[in-house]
Each structure stands twice: as C-alpha cells, then as structure tokens.
Scaffold this active site. Structure first.
Site, PDB file in Angstrom:
ATOM      1  CE  LYS A  22      -1.718   1.510   4.099  1.00  0.00           C
ATOM      2  NZ  LYS A  22      -1.373   2.916   4.420  1.00  0.00           N
ATOM      3  CG  ASN A  23       2.262   2.756   3.562  1.00  0.00           C
ATOM      4  OD1 ASN A  23       1.101   3.061   3.288  1.00  0.00           O
ATOM      5  ND2 ASN A  23       2.676   2.586   4.807  1.00  0.00           N
ATOM      6  CB  CYS A 117      -3.777  11.461  12.356  1.00  0.00           C
ATOM      7  SG  CYS A 117      -3.265   9.816  11.959  1.00  0.00           S
ATOM      8  NE  ARG A 122       0.599  10.452  10.052  1.00  0.00           N
ATOM      9  CZ  ARG A 122       0.154   9.509   9.250  1.00  0.00           C
ATOM     10  NH1 ARG A 122      -1.010   8.927   9.500  1.00  0.00           N
ATOM     11  NH2 ARG A 122       0.848   9.110   8.212  1.00  0.00           N
ATOM     12  CG  ASP A 309       3.491   1.626   9.466  1.00  0.00           C
ATOM     13  OD1 ASP A 309       3.069   2.486  10.252  1.00  0.00           O
ATOM     14  OD2 ASP A 309       3.738   1.874   8.268  1.00  0.00           O
ATOM     15  NE  ARG A 401      -7.258   4.240   6.170  1.00  0.00           N
ATOM     16  CZ  ARG A 401      -6.550   5.191   6.757  1.00  0.00           C
ATOM     17  NH1 ARG A 401      -6.778   5.499   8.002  1.00  0.00           N
ATOM     18  NH2 ARG A 401      -5.619   5.840   6.098  1.00  0.00           N
TER      19      ARG A 401
END
Ligand code: EPU
Length: 422
Positions: A22-23, A117, A122, A309, A401
């Site tokens: 995803k990233n 967030c 952030r 993460d 997500r």
C-alpha cells in the site's frame, strides 16, 4: 458497519501470499501525475485507501481504471483541476503526497491541510519547507495549502530531517517535485524506506535522474519531462510482518510467498531473538514457533530500524512472552490507542510517555474491542487469534484500509473469523 467475530485460540498453518505494498503504491500513483500519458501499475492492492487515492486523481482530471487482470491504469494526459480536496485528504493523509507532483506539473497546487489523526500529531511542515526551498511560494487559505511556482522549481541542497528523523511522504513529495526542477537537488536526511527507494526507481524508469537511491542523500538532476511507465509494486513488508506475528502468536507455521526478507531485517532479527524461527524459502520464507515467546525490547525508528507500523502487532505478541518487555515509540510517540484495548483482553500493559512496559501474561481473554487505526486493528485481530473465547473487533473499516479481506487470507490457514454487518 462491519465487525469481526474471532474464535480463539487457534493454531495457524499453511501458506499465504503477500500482496503489493500500500505505502509503495500511493506515492507511485501520485508520481503518475508528473507524466502526461497512461501509466500501468502492477500488483497494486485492492484496498480502500487505494480507491480513495484513485478518486483524488480522478478529481484532478486523470482517468483511473482497473483492468481485468488487476493492473491499475492511470491516464494523466489531462490535469485540469490541481486541487486535493478536503473531503478526500481528511480521510487519507497520504493525499498530501500529491502536492509535489501537482506543483511540478502545473506550477500551482491546492491541497487540503491534513487534519488530526488517531496515531498522533502528523504535521507537514517539512514537506512545505522542502518545496519552499525549491522555490515554491506557499500560503494557507481556508484550510488549504496553496503552493505556486509559475516559473517552475529550481534545484537546491535541502536538509529534510525533522525532530523524529526523516519523513517518508515528505521525502516523496520533495523528490517528485525535484525531478522536474531546473538543475540539481540534493536531499539530505532523506527517508531510506524501501517504499521511497522503489518510488525513486519508478521515477528513474519515467526518465528522472536520481542517484543515491536507498541512502539518506538523494541527488536529483532535474529533467524537462517524464514519460508514463509500466511498473510493478514491491510486496508489502508490513503485511508480511503482520502475518509473521500471526504465525508466532498462534504457535503456528506459515509459509509466506512474495516476501522480501532483505527489506525486513530488523523485524526478522527481533522475531528470532524472541524465539520465532524465520527461514528463507523460495520467493519468501517460513515462520514458525514451537517454544515459549521470550521477552524482548522494541524501539521503533525510521528504516532500517524497526518499523512503527508493526509496533502494535509486536505488542500483542510480547503480551504473551515469558517476562517483561519494553516498547519505545520513536516515530509517532502517541501511537498507543491499542494499549487500552489490549488491556481489555487481559494483557498487562503500562504506558509511560512514549514507552509501554509489557508484562507477559499466560493467556489473553476474548473481549469486545474497538479498532482505532489500521495497525492497532491488526494487533487486535492477532490478539483475538490467540485469546480464549470470542473476540469482537468493532470498526473493521480501519483494517480494510490496509489489509485486503484479511479474514479471507487467515481463515484458509486455520483462523475462525467471521465478518458481520451490524
Ligand atoms: N513529521 C514532522 N513534520 C513533517 C512530516 C513528518 O514532524 O512535515 C514527523 C511525524 O509527525 C512523525 C515523523 O516525522 O513523527 C515521521 O513521519 P513520516 O512523515 O515519516 O510519516 P508519513 O510519511 O506521514 C508514512 C506511512 C505511515 C508510516 C510512516 C512512518 C504512508 C502512506 N504512510 O507516513 O504508514 O507509519 O510513514 O514509517 O506511507 C500505515 O501504513 O499504517 C501508516 C501510518
């Protein structure tokens, strides 16, 4: 709204294939805007964050489609509205990484200032500083960042470090903008994450001239234009790490296909230190645990350090260790929404500022819990696999997500997770 009902404890065994990252996909989708034509991206995962980013590109004027074989096609021939809307960016902060490409392509961009967030403050000050150093005029208007460079951007030596080290999307933004700037840019203290190295490789395939890829010093010789590309996205190291913890927390054995251990050394090292075996095999690895989980300390850091993460997932795992562990969060010091939820499942966690003391317990006990952000929700699912009884994880949209139908990936290898709409 969907919930997960997870029956535990289970032992996982079998094979899982890791999806594209995803990233890595999100900044590469943004990079397509630097070209005027049709780019084809392979291996982009089917996630809600990807669809939202696709919508953002659509509002700019791009045509974004999925072909029958799953390729993501982005036709960026026309960009007629260089605006990243609040409605989209407030749902997905990664929307900010459209700012650099739009500015470089159109000479002007308006992108909503991202809001609060669940994982803490952030800010985007470093993104803006980098773009200003390239010559952009930037001001805030009605909650939008307005960036202008009517005569184009100019290369510069830029120090991009911040209070927590490098910034991943900040590096992506400045790097993408610099590819079309006049002259040479040096980004010092650039993020070294594999996703940034992959973005730089994609940009070079588009015709950019970037060297120092993978290092904290990126050197970019500006070019006048870039070409659309066909490009394959790397496997998701965070998804792979999550499945590794799934094998470990259930005392199971999983073979992971499409997994690059070279990008995961800090993770593999930590797993081995706490009694989990990780062996390279074929295009991936086999992860297994038979003995007890040993206590171990984790400090999150920018790459190549241990990734933030995976902090929540390792907290779930270390909750079942023999002895006490210490987890220190050095990237997002407030990223601890999962602590109270894991404690509802009989974990023994005590938060002291950016540190959590994890007292190992013999077992976790199922409870209804609330997902708060993507990785925190993953930790709750992992805890649910090992806990006694039926864990109900609310607000599953957070996990969707970043993990594609995670229950359909875990159930074939022994999990008992049902998705229910309430
Ligand atoms: N920071 C600043 N100023 C800035 C930018 C960042 O002070 O202008 C600080 C942040 O507050 C944080 C640190 O720098 O303390 C690092 O943040 P970074 O900018 O690297 O985070 P990001 O680029 O916004 C990406 C990932 C996150 C991941 C972080 C760190 C994407 C789309 N997002 O965010 O992924 O946690 O890097 O590795 O790539 C996730 O996938 O669950 C996720 C949150």
């Amino acid at each position: 709204m969907d919930v997960f009902r997870i029956e535990g404890p289970v032992r996982l065994s079998g094979a899982v294939s890791i999806n594209g990252s995803k990233n890595a996909s999100l900044p590469i989708m943004a990079a397509a805007v630097l070209t005027a034509g049709k780019s084809v991206l392979r291996g982009v995962p089917n996630l809600s964050d990807i669809s939202v980013f696709g919508r953002l590109l659509g509002r700019l004027g791009c045509q974004v489609t999925r072909s029958a074989n799953g390729d993501l096609c982005i036709d960026s021939t026309v960009i007629d509205r260089p605006v990243g809307e609040y409605e989209i960016v407030r749902r997905m902060r990664a929307g900010i990484c459209i700012l650099g490409p739009l500015l470089a392509r159109c000479g002007r961009a308006e992108v909503s200032m991202p809001g609060g967030c669940a994982i803490g403050d952030r800010p985007v000050n470093i993104h803006l500083k980098g773009l200003q150093e390239l010559g952009a005029q930037i001001h805030l208007k009605n909650g939008y960042i307005v960036a202008e460079a009517p005569n184009g951007l100019t290369g510069k030596d830029i120090f991009l470090g911040g209070p927590f080290g490098s910034t991943v999307l900040g590096t992506a933004n400045v790097l993408m903008a610099a590819t079309l700037a006049k002259g040479r840019t040096i980004i010092e203290s650039a993020a070294c994450e594999p996703e940034i190295a992959h973005l730089a490789s994609c940009l070079n395939k588009m015709g950019a001239r970037i060297s120092g890829i993978g290092s904290p010093r990126l050197i970019i010789e500006g070019v006048s234009q870039l070409q659309p590309v066909e490009f394959e996205v790397i496997p998701d190291r965070i998804e792979a790490g999550t499945f590794m913890v799934a094998a470990a927390i259930t005392a199971g054995e999983l073979k992971l296909h499409n997994c690059r251990l070279d990008d995961m050394m800090a993770i593999v090292d930590k797993l081995r230190n706490i009694g989990v075996t990780v062996e390279t095999e074929g295009d991936g690895c086999v992860v297994a645990r038979s003995g007890a989980i040993k206590a171990g300390d984790v400090t999150t850091q920018p790459y190549p350090g241990f990734p933030t993460d995976l902090q929540a997932q390792f907290m779930a795992l270390l909750s079942l260790a023999e002895g006490n562990s210490v987890i220190i969060e050095k990237v997002f010091p407030d990223r601890f929404m999962h602590v109270a939820e894991l404690n509802r499942m009989a974990a023994n966690l005590r938060k002291e500022g950016p540190t959590v003391i994890v007292g190992g317990v013999e077992k976790l006990i199922a409870a209804p819990v609330m997902a708060s952000d993507l990785r925190a929700s993953a930790a709750l699912v992992l805890a649910g696999l090992a806990a006694e009884g039926t864990t109900v994880v609310n607000r599953v949209y957070h996990i969707d997500r970043g993990y594609e139908r995670i229950e359909e990936r875990l159930n074939p290898v022994g999990a008992k997770i049902s998705r229910e709409s309430i």
